[in-house]
Design a protein around this motif. Structure first.
Motif, PDB file in Angstrom:
ATOM      1  N   THR A  62       0.829  -1.208   0.000  1.00 48.56           N
ATOM      2  CA  THR A  62       0.000   0.000   0.000  1.00 48.56           C
ATOM      3  C   THR A  62       0.862   1.255   0.000  1.00 48.56           C
ATOM      4  OG1 THR A  62      -1.773  -1.150   1.185  1.00 48.56           O
ATOM      5  CG2 THR A  62      -1.792   1.267   1.255  1.00 48.56           C
ATOM      6  N   ASN A  63       1.941   1.244   0.776  1.00 46.89           N
ATOM      7  CA  ASN A  63       2.822   2.420   0.833  1.00 46.89           C
ATOM      8  C   ASN A  63       3.473   2.698  -0.520  1.00 46.89           C
ATOM      9  OD1 ASN A  63       2.388   2.942   3.580  1.00 46.89           O
ATOM     10  ND2 ASN A  63       3.931   1.445   4.187  1.00 46.89           N
ATOM     11  N   SER A  64       3.903   1.649  -1.197  1.00 45.05           N
ATOM     12  CA  SER A  64       4.523   1.832  -2.515  1.00 45.05           C
ATOM     13  C   SER A  64       3.505   2.351  -3.531  1.00 45.05           C
ATOM     14  CB  SER A  64       5.119   0.511  -3.006  1.00 45.05           C
ATOM     15  OG  SER A  64       6.166   0.085  -2.178  1.00 45.05           O
ATOM     16  N   VAL A  65       2.304   1.787  -3.506  1.00 46.43           N
ATOM     17  CA  VAL A  65       1.248   2.241  -4.419  1.00 46.43           C
ATOM     18  C   VAL A  65       0.950   3.719  -4.178  1.00 46.43           C
ATOM     19  CG1 VAL A  65      -1.193   2.007  -5.040  1.00 46.43           C
ATOM     20  CG2 VAL A  65       0.197  -0.043  -4.667  1.00 46.43           C
ATOM     21  N   ASN A  66       0.845   4.097  -2.915  1.00 41.56           N
ATOM     22  CA  ASN A  66       0.559   5.502  -2.589  1.00 41.56           C
ATOM     23  C   ASN A  66       1.641   6.436  -3.101  1.00 41.56           C
ATOM     24  OD1 ASN A  66      -1.811   4.765  -1.310  1.00 41.56           O
ATOM     25  ND2 ASN A  66      -0.930   4.765   0.737  1.00 41.56           N
ATOM     26  N   SER A  67       2.881   5.990  -3.053  1.00 46.60           N
ATOM     27  CA  SER A  67       3.995   6.815  -3.540  1.00 46.60           C
ATOM     28  C   SER A  67       3.895   7.033  -5.048  1.00 46.60           C
ATOM     29  CB  SER A  67       5.332   6.149  -3.205  1.00 46.60           C
ATOM     30  OG  SER A  67       5.531   6.094  -1.820  1.00 46.60           O
ATOM     31  N   TYR A  68       3.598   5.968  -5.792  1.00 51.87           N
ATOM     32  CA  TYR A  68       3.449   6.091  -7.244  1.00 51.87           C
ATOM     33  C   TYR A  68       2.267   6.992  -7.599  1.00 51.87           C
ATOM     34  CZ  TYR A  68       6.907   2.534  -8.536  1.00 51.87           C
ATOM     35  OH  TYR A  68       8.070   1.844  -8.760  1.00 51.87           O
ATOM     36  N   VAL A  69       1.177   6.816  -6.880  1.00 53.37           N
ATOM     37  CA  VAL A  69      -0.016   7.624  -7.151  1.00 53.37           C
ATOM     38  C   VAL A  69       0.257   9.092  -6.855  1.00 53.37           C
ATOM     39  CG1 VAL A  69      -2.369   8.097  -6.355  1.00 53.37           C
ATOM     40  CG2 VAL A  69      -1.669   5.745  -6.836  1.00 53.37           C
ATOM     41  N   LEU A  70       0.997   9.363  -5.795  1.00 56.29           N
ATOM     42  CA  LEU A  70       1.306  10.748  -5.431  1.00 56.29           C
ATOM     43  C   LEU A  70       2.078  11.462  -6.533  1.00 56.29           C
ATOM     44  CD1 LEU A  70       1.246  12.995  -3.331  1.00 56.29           C
ATOM     45  CD2 LEU A  70       3.328  12.026  -2.326  1.00 56.29           C
ATOM     46  N   ASP A  71       2.993  10.751  -7.199  1.00 52.95           N
ATOM     47  CA  ASP A  71       3.749  11.350  -8.307  1.00 52.95           C
ATOM     48  C   ASP A  71       2.807  11.845  -9.401  1.00 52.95           C
ATOM     49  OD1 ASP A  71       6.222  10.835  -7.133  1.00 52.95           O
ATOM     50  OD2 ASP A  71       6.330   8.822  -7.978  1.00 52.95           O
ATOM     51  N   VAL A  72       1.805  11.037  -9.724  1.00 46.90           N
ATOM     52  CA  VAL A  72       0.862  11.410 -10.774  1.00 46.90           C
ATOM     53  C   VAL A  72      -0.040  12.553 -10.296  1.00 46.90           C
ATOM     54  CG1 VAL A  72      -0.917  10.587 -12.359  1.00 46.90           C
ATOM     55  CG2 VAL A  72       0.923   9.045 -11.646  1.00 46.90           C
TER      56      VAL A  72
ATOM     57  N   LYS B   5       0.732  14.960  -8.404  1.00 43.95           N
ATOM     58  CA  LYS B   5       1.476  16.220  -8.511  1.00 43.95           C
ATOM     59  C   LYS B   5       1.352  16.794  -9.920  1.00 43.95           C
ATOM     60  CE  LYS B   5       4.877  15.020  -4.955  1.00 43.95           C
ATOM     61  NZ  LYS B   5       6.277  14.633  -4.673  1.00 43.95           N
ATOM     62  N   LEU B   6       1.389  15.913 -10.925  1.00 42.19           N
ATOM     63  CA  LEU B   6       1.209  16.362 -12.309  1.00 42.19           C
ATOM     64  C   LEU B   6      -0.214  16.867 -12.532  1.00 42.19           C
ATOM     65  CD1 LEU B   6       2.104  16.674 -15.247  1.00 42.19           C
ATOM     66  CD2 LEU B   6       1.619  14.227 -15.585  1.00 42.19           C
ATOM     67  N   ILE B   7      -1.185  16.171 -11.974  1.00 38.73           N
ATOM     68  CA  ILE B   7      -2.586  16.586 -12.107  1.00 38.73           C
ATOM     69  C   ILE B   7      -2.790  17.968 -11.495  1.00 38.73           C
ATOM     70  CG2 ILE B   7      -4.957  16.069 -11.413  1.00 38.73           C
ATOM     71  CD1 ILE B   7      -4.209  13.098 -11.479  1.00 38.73           C
ATOM     72  N   LEU B   8      -2.206  18.199 -10.318  1.00 39.39           N
ATOM     73  CA  LEU B   8      -2.326  19.494  -9.654  1.00 39.39           C
ATOM     74  C   LEU B   8      -1.703  20.597 -10.498  1.00 39.39           C
ATOM     75  CD1 LEU B   8      -3.110  21.178  -7.186  1.00 39.39           C
ATOM     76  CD2 LEU B   8      -0.902  20.561  -6.153  1.00 39.39           C
ATOM     77  N   PHE B   9      -0.571  20.298 -11.109  1.00 38.38           N
ATOM     78  CA  PHE B   9       0.098  21.259 -11.994  1.00 38.38           C
ATOM     79  C   PHE B   9      -0.829  21.666 -13.145  1.00 38.38           C
ATOM     80  CE2 PHE B   9       2.385  21.554 -16.081  1.00 38.38           C
ATOM     81  CZ  PHE B   9       3.145  22.694 -15.868  1.00 38.38           C
TER      82      PHE B   9
ATOM     83  N   LEU C  18      10.480  11.388  -8.932  1.00 38.28           N
ATOM     84  CA  LEU C  18       9.284  11.890  -9.596  1.00 38.28           C
ATOM     85  C   LEU C  18       9.235  11.439 -11.055  1.00 38.28           C
ATOM     86  CD1 LEU C  18       6.749  13.710  -9.580  1.00 38.28           C
ATOM     87  CD2 LEU C  18       8.259  15.643 -10.123  1.00 38.28           C
ATOM     88  N   ILE C  19      10.357  11.573 -11.752  1.00 38.80           N
ATOM     89  CA  ILE C  19      10.428  11.167 -13.164  1.00 38.80           C
ATOM     90  C   ILE C  19      10.180   9.669 -13.295  1.00 38.80           C
ATOM     91  CG2 ILE C  19      11.976  10.941 -15.147  1.00 38.80           C
ATOM     92  CD1 ILE C  19      13.274  13.600 -14.218  1.00 38.80           C
ATOM     93  N   SER C  20      10.777   8.892 -12.402  1.00 43.51           N
ATOM     94  CA  SER C  20      10.592   7.443 -12.430  1.00 43.51           C
ATOM     95  C   SER C  20       9.135   7.067 -12.197  1.00 43.51           C
ATOM     96  CB  SER C  20      11.469   6.789 -11.360  1.00 43.51           C
ATOM     97  OG  SER C  20      11.227   5.401 -11.284  1.00 43.51           O
ATOM     98  N   GLY C  21       8.472   7.764 -11.259  1.00 40.45           N
ATOM     99  CA  GLY C  21       7.069   7.478 -10.974  1.00 40.45           C
ATOM    100  C   GLY C  21       6.160   7.790 -12.151  1.00 40.45           C
ATOM    101  N   LEU C  22       6.409   8.915 -12.799  1.00 43.88           N
ATOM    102  CA  LEU C  22       5.598   9.298 -13.965  1.00 43.88           C
ATOM    103  C   LEU C  22       5.863   8.357 -15.143  1.00 43.88           C
ATOM    104  CD1 LEU C  22       5.900  13.191 -13.852  1.00 43.88           C
ATOM    105  CD2 LEU C  22       3.914  11.805 -13.247  1.00 43.88           C
TER     106      LEU C  22
END
Length: 298
Positions: free
Chosen positions: A22-32, A34-38, A75-79
């Motif tokens: 769950t923690n890893s999934v949340n980290s990946y989702v958070l990266d995306v 941040k792009l959505i917020l931008f 961040l780049i890796s997550g996106l």
């Protein structure tokens, strides 16, 4: 395709197909996110299927103003992972991050504690309180078994096989492994289980959880971080440590005492021995001694 729909499907893919925690999934989702917020701040109505490379480059450039090189690379890796998923599902033909390079970063070696450091931290625990007995048992378990903090918080009474000298640990991706537990750690857990835990008002759903807070619920990761940091300040340790530092120290001390890397890999629950090899880089002195002792050209 809407971002929220894509993100929901992506989360399920990471959890079910890749077996991430769950923690890893949340980290990946958070990266995306941040792009959505931008995009929202720029009032840009563009879907994940059609977003171009130059727009993502602009996002990364603006994000870089407040991020260090390691965070930028993360961040780049997550996106990149998110858009790889869209390609995998045939939503888009290309990855807009394909030509975006991550900043060069050196390999960060984990901090370690000496055996004296660990002894001092544990000796600093106030054993006159119920929480002190619990904290001693937790830190002894972290160090003697090399657990991740999430593995410690989720440890169950039904996972304890003290007669056999093992505990059953549930690691990343719900993968289980049996880890030996030394008699001294068994003793401290038993003291906590017999003298402290029975006096707690254990909440429904937490009856099988070993380590509980004073309200009778499972401890949070943040609480264990806080406990360890307060002890470090108390003894004026002068090192930045976390629960994971005990895990790194466990592996490093095993290596220093001539344990083989394959055994350490199994104890830590690393899927790949490449991950375990980071501990080799920590202990070059030990490797020099091995060559001097065993190589025929010594």
């Amino acid at each position: 395709m809407k971002w929220e729909n894509a993100l929901k499907d992506y989360s399920l893919f990471l959890k079910i197909e890749r077996g991430l925690s769950t923690n890893s999934v949340n980290s990946y989702v958070l990266d995306v996110r941040k792009l959505i917020l931008f995009l929202e701040l720029k009032a840009l109505n563009i879907s994940p299927i059609s977003i171009p490379t130059d727009l993502i480059q602009q996002f990364i450039y603006e994000s870089a103003k407040s991020l260090n090189a390691r965070s930028q690379a993360r961040l780049i890796s997550g996106l990149r992972s998110f858009f790889d998923y869209l390609i995998f599902e045939d939503y888009r033909p290309d990855n807009p991050l394909e030509l975006i390079e991550s900043p060069k970063i050196g390999r960060k070696l984990p901090d370690t504690l000496t055996e004296d450091d660990i002894d001092c931290l544990i000796e600093a625990i106030d054993l006159s309180t119920n929480e002190g007995e619990r904290n001693r048992a937790m830190l002894e378990t972290l160090y003697s078994c090399g657990l991740r903090v999430s593995e410690l918080t989720h440890l169950k009474i039904s996972d304890l096989y003290f007669d056999e000298g093992f505990i059953n640990v549930t690691g990343k991706g719900d993968k289980q492994r049996f880890v030996p537990i030394v008699p001294s750690t068994i003793k401290y857990i038993t003291i906590y289980m017999e003298q402290v835990r029975p006096h707690l008002n254990i909440q429904p759903g937490h009856e099988d959880t070993v380590f509980l807070n004073r309200r009778g619920k499972q401890l949070t990761r943040a609480m264990i971080f806080t406990i360890i940091k307060q002890l470090a300040v108390k003894i004026d340790l002068g090192k930045k440590i976390s629960p994971h530092t005990f895990r790194h120290s466990f592996a490093t001390h095993l290596l220093q005492n001539n344990a083989d890397l394959r055994s350490i890999q199994l104890l830590l629950g690393h899927e790949s021995i490449t991950t375990t090899e980071i501990y080799v880089h920590l202990d070059k002195k030990h490797l020099t001694e091995v060559v001097e002792k065993y190589h025929p050209r010594k």
